[in-house]
Design a protein around this motif. Structure first.
Motif, PDB file in Angstrom:
ATOM      1  N   MET A   1       0.850  -1.192   0.080  1.00  0.00           N
ATOM      2  CA  MET A   1       0.100   0.061   0.051  1.00  0.00           C
ATOM      3  C   MET A   1       1.024   1.083   0.087  1.00  0.00           C
ATOM      4  O   MET A   1       1.815   1.244   0.851  1.00  0.00           O
ATOM      5  N   ARG A 311     -10.562  -4.820   6.046  1.00  0.00           N
ATOM      6  CA  ARG A 311      -9.502  -4.342   5.335  1.00  0.00           C
ATOM      7  C   ARG A 311      -8.746  -5.485   5.075  1.00  0.00           C
ATOM      8  O   ARG A 311      -8.128  -5.680   4.032  1.00  0.00           O
ATOM      9  N   LYS A 312      -8.576  -6.394   6.165  1.00  0.00           N
ATOM     10  CA  LYS A 312      -7.672  -7.760   5.826  1.00  0.00           C
ATOM     11  C   LYS A 312      -8.153  -8.536   4.881  1.00  0.00           C
ATOM     12  O   LYS A 312      -7.374  -8.978   4.124  1.00  0.00           O
ATOM     13  N   ALA A 313      -9.569  -8.694   4.881  1.00  0.00           N
ATOM     14  CA  ALA A 313     -10.065  -9.638   3.763  1.00  0.00           C
ATOM     15  C   ALA A 313      -9.951  -9.207   2.650  1.00  0.00           C
ATOM     16  O   ALA A 313      -9.913  -9.894   1.493  1.00  0.00           O
ATOM     17  N   LEU A 314      -9.904  -7.935   2.382  1.00  0.00           N
ATOM     18  CA  LEU A 314      -9.815  -7.232   1.007  1.00  0.00           C
ATOM     19  C   LEU A 314      -8.244  -7.202   0.557  1.00  0.00           C
ATOM     20  O   LEU A 314      -7.749  -6.733  -0.464  1.00  0.00           O
ATOM     21  N   GLY A 315      -7.344  -7.739   1.578  1.00  0.00           N
ATOM     22  CA  GLY A 315      -6.007  -7.865   1.281  1.00  0.00           C
ATOM     23  C   GLY A 315      -4.801  -6.984   1.913  1.00  0.00           C
ATOM     24  O   GLY A 315      -3.820  -6.858   1.505  1.00  0.00           O
ATOM     25  N   ALA A 316      -5.352  -6.274   3.043  1.00  0.00           N
ATOM     26  CA  ALA A 316      -4.357  -5.380   3.654  1.00  0.00           C
ATOM     27  C   ALA A 316      -3.587  -6.294   4.474  1.00  0.00           C
ATOM     28  O   ALA A 316      -3.951  -7.307   5.094  1.00  0.00           O
ATOM     29  N   THR A 317      -2.146  -5.967   4.562  1.00  0.00           N
ATOM     30  CA  THR A 317      -1.371  -6.435   5.511  1.00  0.00           C
ATOM     31  C   THR A 317      -1.436  -5.887   6.860  1.00  0.00           C
ATOM     32  O   THR A 317      -1.926  -4.814   6.876  1.00  0.00           O
ATOM     33  N   ARG A 318      -0.840  -6.738   7.742  1.00  0.00           N
ATOM     34  CA  ARG A 318      -0.616  -6.298   9.138  1.00  0.00           C
ATOM     35  C   ARG A 318       0.115  -4.654   9.100  1.00  0.00           C
ATOM     36  O   ARG A 318      -0.365  -3.903   9.835  1.00  0.00           O
ATOM     37  N   ASP A 320      -0.111  -2.533   6.692  1.00  0.00           N
ATOM     38  CA  ASP A 320      -0.951  -1.415   6.286  1.00  0.00           C
ATOM     39  C   ASP A 320      -2.014  -0.873   7.307  1.00  0.00           C
ATOM     40  O   ASP A 320      -2.191   0.181   7.409  1.00  0.00           O
TER      41      ASP A 320
END
Lengths: 406, 251
Positions: A1, A311-318, A320
Motif C-alpha cells: 500500500m 480491510r484484511k479480507a480485502l488484502g491489507a497486510t498487518r 498496512d
C-alpha cells in the motif's frame, strides 16, 4: 500500500466517523487546553504580582520603629538625628522621613479621614508615584515649612468631586493648606489605598503635630545588594541607639529595617507554590481528558475491529493496518492538541487582557513546559489507545475480526 | 468484465481431510470433520447445508479468512499451511474475493471509494488504473449512476451489488459469496443472483456460493451438501434456475 493511500485511508476513516473523531479530539482539546490555560494564567498572575512589587519598590528600604506602643503615644525610637545620620551613608540615598498626622481633612462640608504623610519629595520617587496635575512637594516647601498639600487621586475626588482642586484650600485639623498637586492613580489592586493619601511637607507636619520623632523613613539602596545596604543602616542605628546585637536578634532592636526584595522573594515563593497547585489541578483534568479519549477509543474498538477484519479480507497486510491506525491516532491527537493549545492560549490571553482593564497591566506568559508536557501526554494517550486495540485486531484472522462482538 | 484465463494443471482448490475446531476456555467445538473437495476454474458451486453444518466455516477457510486446524488445503497446487501472513494477505488481495451476507461496506464513503478499496492493497495494479477499473466493475453491476453516492444512501440490493463490484475489481480467480441474498427481499435477491450468474456465464468467473436456501443454491451448476461438518452429497444441479427469467427469488 502506498503511503499516500495510507494517509487517504486515515483521512477517510476520520471524516467518515465525524462524531467519533470529534469526541476523541474533545478529550484531548479539553485536557491540553486546560493545562495550557491554567498554568499560563497562573504564571501570568505570578509575574503580574512580582512586577507590581518590583515596579514601585526596586531597592526600596523601609525603616520603622518597633516595640510596645504605650497608651496615647506612638513609638519614638527614630529621632530626627537618626535621619540626619542616615543621610550621610553612601550605601543609601533619597532618604525620606515620614510623620503621620492623625487628623481629619475637610473642604467645606466634605470630610475624609485619609492617611496624611508629612514627608519630602523623595517619598514620591521611592514609591514611583506619578504626578497627575500641579507639582509634588519640593525643597522650598521643606525649608519653609509651607502649608501646601498634594492629594492622592482618590482623596482629590472625594474632596473636590469634578472641580479642580489646585490652588484651593483644604483643612487638616486646625490648619489650612493649599493644594499644589494631585497624584495619578496608582491603578493597582495591591496598592490601591495609596490613592487616598494626602501628602504635606515633613517640616510642616512636624510643626503641626509637635512630634519629635519619625513615624518611619524610606530610602533607596545605591548598591545592587539591598541586604548589604540594609545591614549598613541597621548597624548605624544600633550604634546610635546603643544596642549590642551581633546575632541579629530583632527582639533586641527598637527599630526594624526591611527591603522590598524580601517581599519579592516571598511573593515568588508563594507564586511558585500556587503554580504547582494549579498545575496539579490541570494535570488532573488532563488525566480526565485522557480517560475520555480512552473511553471513545474503547467503545469504537468493536467497530474498528470489524473494519480491520474487512480491510484484511480485502488484502491489507498487518503493516498496512498498523500504519493507517498510527496515522489516524497521530492526526487526531495532533489536531486536538493544537486546537487545545491555541484555545488555551487564546482564552488565557483574553483573561489576562480583561484583567488588565481592572488591575493594571497583566502580562501573558505562555507556559512552554506545561504546553509540551500536555501535548506529550495527549500524544501518548492517543497513540496508546489508538494503536493497542488496532494491533490486537490486526493479529486476529480476518474472519475473527469481522465477527468481533467486543 | 470477462475473466482473463490463468489456466494451470492443478485444480484451483483442493482440500484433503480438512478439519476445523474452535476453542474457547479449553472447550473444543469441532465444526469440520475432514472435508475432501476439488474445485476447478470456471465452476459455479453452491455449498448448502443447515445452520451449524460448517458451510460458512469451510468457505472462510477456502477464502483465506481463517485457518484450518488440521488437513491440507492446496490452492492452485500450492499448500497454504506454510504461507506467511504477508503471503496470505497477497492472495486475499489478488486471487480471492468475498461477498458477505451483511455487505460489509464502509459507511459514509462513496460507492466508488468502496469499490476501489481492494485496489489500495493490490500489489501490482498501478494507482493510475484504479478509477477506470472501479468504474468498470460498478458498470458490471449496473450502478454507474450511483457511483458517487454514499453506500448508506443505497438500498440493500444495491449495497450488495456494490459489494459484488468490490469483489470483482481485482479480477480474482474466485469469488466467494456467503449468503449474499440472506439480508435481501426476493426481488433484490433475484437481481443479485442475476449478477452472479452473469459473471459466471458471460465472464467465465469461478463462483462459490454458500446458502441454506434450495432456491438460491439452484442457480449454481454444482451443489455440495454439508452435514455435520462432512460432505454429504456433491451433485450437478439437475433443475437449474435462471435468475434472468425470474423476477423474484423463491424463499
Amino acid at each position: 500500500m502506498l503511503l499516500t493511500d495510507t494517509f487517504k485511508s486515515a483521512y477517510t476513516a476520520i471524516t467518515a466517523h465525524r462524531m467519533r473523531s470529534i469526541l476523541t479530539m474533545l478529550g484531548i482539546i479539553i485536557g491540553v487546553g486546560s493545562v495550557v490555560l491554567m498554568v499560563s494564567v497562573g504564571r501570568s498572575f505570578e509575574r503580574y504580582v512580582l512586577d507590581q512589587v518590583e515596579s514601585f519598590s526596586s531597592h526600596l528600604i523601609e525603616v520603622y520603629p518597633t516595640g510596645f506602643e504605650k497608651f496615647g503615644r506612638t513609638l519614638d525610637s527614630l529621632s530626627f538625628a537618626d535621619y540626619e545620620a542616615v543621610l550621610k551613608l553612601t550605601t543609601v540615598k533619597d532618604v525620606a522621613p515620614v510623620i503621620f498626622i492623625r487628623e481629619k481633612v475637610s473642604v467645606g462640608t466634605e470630610e475624609i479621614s485619609p492617611n496624611i504623610f508629612g514627608t519630602t519629595h523623595h517619598f514620591f520617587s521611592n514609591y514611583s508615584l506619578k504626578l497627575r496635575d500641579g507639582r509634588i512637594l519640593n525643597d522650598s516647601d521643606f525649608k519653609g515649612a509651607r502649608s501646601v498639600a498634594v492629594l492622592g487621586f482618590q482623596a482629590a475626588e472625594d474632596l473636590f468631586g469634578p472641580n479642580n482642586p489646585l490652588e484651593n484650600r483644604i483643612r487638616i485639623g486646625q490648619r489650612f493648606y493649599t493644594v499644589v498637586g494631585v497624584m495619578d492613580t496608582v491603578g493597582s489592586a495591591l496598592l490601591q489605598d495609596l490613592d487616598s493619601f494626602v501628602y504635606v511637607p515633613f517640616t510642616t507636619a512636624r510643626a503641626q503635630t509637635g512630634q519629635k520623632f519619625m513615624s518611619y523613613m524610606t530610602m533607596k539602596a545605591t548598591i545592587e545588594d539591598d541586604a548589604l545596604a540594609m545591614a549598613d543602616v541597621t548597624s548605624l542605628l544600633r550604634q546610635r541607639h546603643g544596642i549590642e546585637n551581633p546575632d541579629n536578634n530583632y527582639d533586641k532592636d527598637d527599630f526594624r529595617a526591611r527591603s522590598a526584595s524580601q517581599a519579592t522573594e516571598i511573593v515568588g515563593t508563594v507564586g511558585l507554590g500556587l503554580t504547582a497547585f494549579i498545575g496539579l489541578i490541570a494535570g488532573i483534568s488532563l488525566i480526565v481528558g485522557g480517560i475520555g479519549i480512552m473511553n471513545i477509543m474503547l467503545v469504537s474498538v468493536t467497530e474498528r475491529t470489524r473494519e480491520i477484519g474487512l480491510r484484511k479480507a480485502l488484502g491489507a497486510t498487518r503493516q498496512d493496518i498498523m500504519r493507517q491506525f498510527l496515522i489516524e491516532a497521530v492526526a487526531l491527537t495532533m489536531l486536538g492538541g493544537t486546537i487545545g493549545i491555541i484555545g488555551g492560549a487564546v482564552i488565557g490571553a483574553v483573561l489576562t487582557a480583561v484583567a488588565s482593564k481592572f488591575v493594571g497591566h497583566v502580562p501573558f506568559l505562555l507556559s512552554i513546559p506545561a504546553l509540551l508536557s500536555a501535548a506529550g501526554m495527549a500524544l501518548a494517550v492517543g497513540l496508546l489507545f489508538g494503536i493497542v486495540p488496532a494491533r490486537k485486531a490486526a493479529d486476529l484472522s480476518p474472519m475473527e475480526a469481522i465477527r468481533w462482538e467486543g | 468484465m470477462p475473466k482473463k484465463t490463468k489456466k494451470t494443471a492443478a485444480p484451483l482448490i483442493e482440500t484433503q481431510n480438512l478439519h476445523k475446531s474452535y476453542f474457547s476456555e479449553e472447550l473444543e467445538t469441532a465444526v469440520l470433520h475432514g472435508i475432501n473437495l476439488t474445485i476447478h476454474e470456471e465452476e459455479f458451486i453452491s455449498i448448502m447445508g443447515p445452520s451449524g453444518s460448517g458451510k460458512s466455516t469451510l468457505m472462510h477457510i477456502l477464502g483465506f479468512l481463517d485457518q484450518p486446524t488440521q488437513g491440507k488445503y492446496l490452492f492452485r497446487g500450492e499448500p497454504t499451511r506454510t504461507m506467511t501472513d504477508d503471503e496470505l494477505a497477497a492472495i486475499r488481495a489478488t486471487r480471492v474475493s468475498f461477498v458477505f451476507q451483511a455487505f460489509n461496506l464502509l459507511p459514509r464513503t462513496s460507492v466508488l471509494d468502496n469499490v476501489m478499496l481492494p485496489l489500495l492493497y493490490h500489489p501490482t495494479i498501478p494507482a493510475s488504473e484504479r478509477i477506470d477499473r472501479s468504474m468498470e466493475a460498478i458498470r458490471a453491476v449496473d450502478l454507474t449512476d450511483r457511483a458517487l453516492y454514499y453506500t448508506n444512501q443505497l438500498s440493500g440490493g444495491q449495497q450488495q451489488r456494490v459489494a459484488i463490484a468490490r469483489a470483482l475489481v481485482t479480477d480474482p480467480d474466485v469469488i466467494f459469496a456467503d449468503e449474499p441474498t440472506g439480508n435481501l427481499d426476493s426481488t433484490s435477491g433475484n437481481q443479485v443472483m442475476e449478477v452472479l450468474q452473469n459473471l459466471h456465464e458471460q465472464g467465465g468467473r469461478t463462483i462459490i456460493l454458500v446458502t441454506h436456501e434450495q432456491s438460491t443454491a439452484a442457480h449454481a451448476k454444482r451443489i455440495i451438501h454439508l452435514k455435520d461438518g462432512l460432505v454429504d452429497s456433491d451433485v450437478q444441479s439437475f433443475k437449474r434456475i435462471s435468475a434472468k427469467t425470474n423476477n423474484t427469488l423463491e424463499k
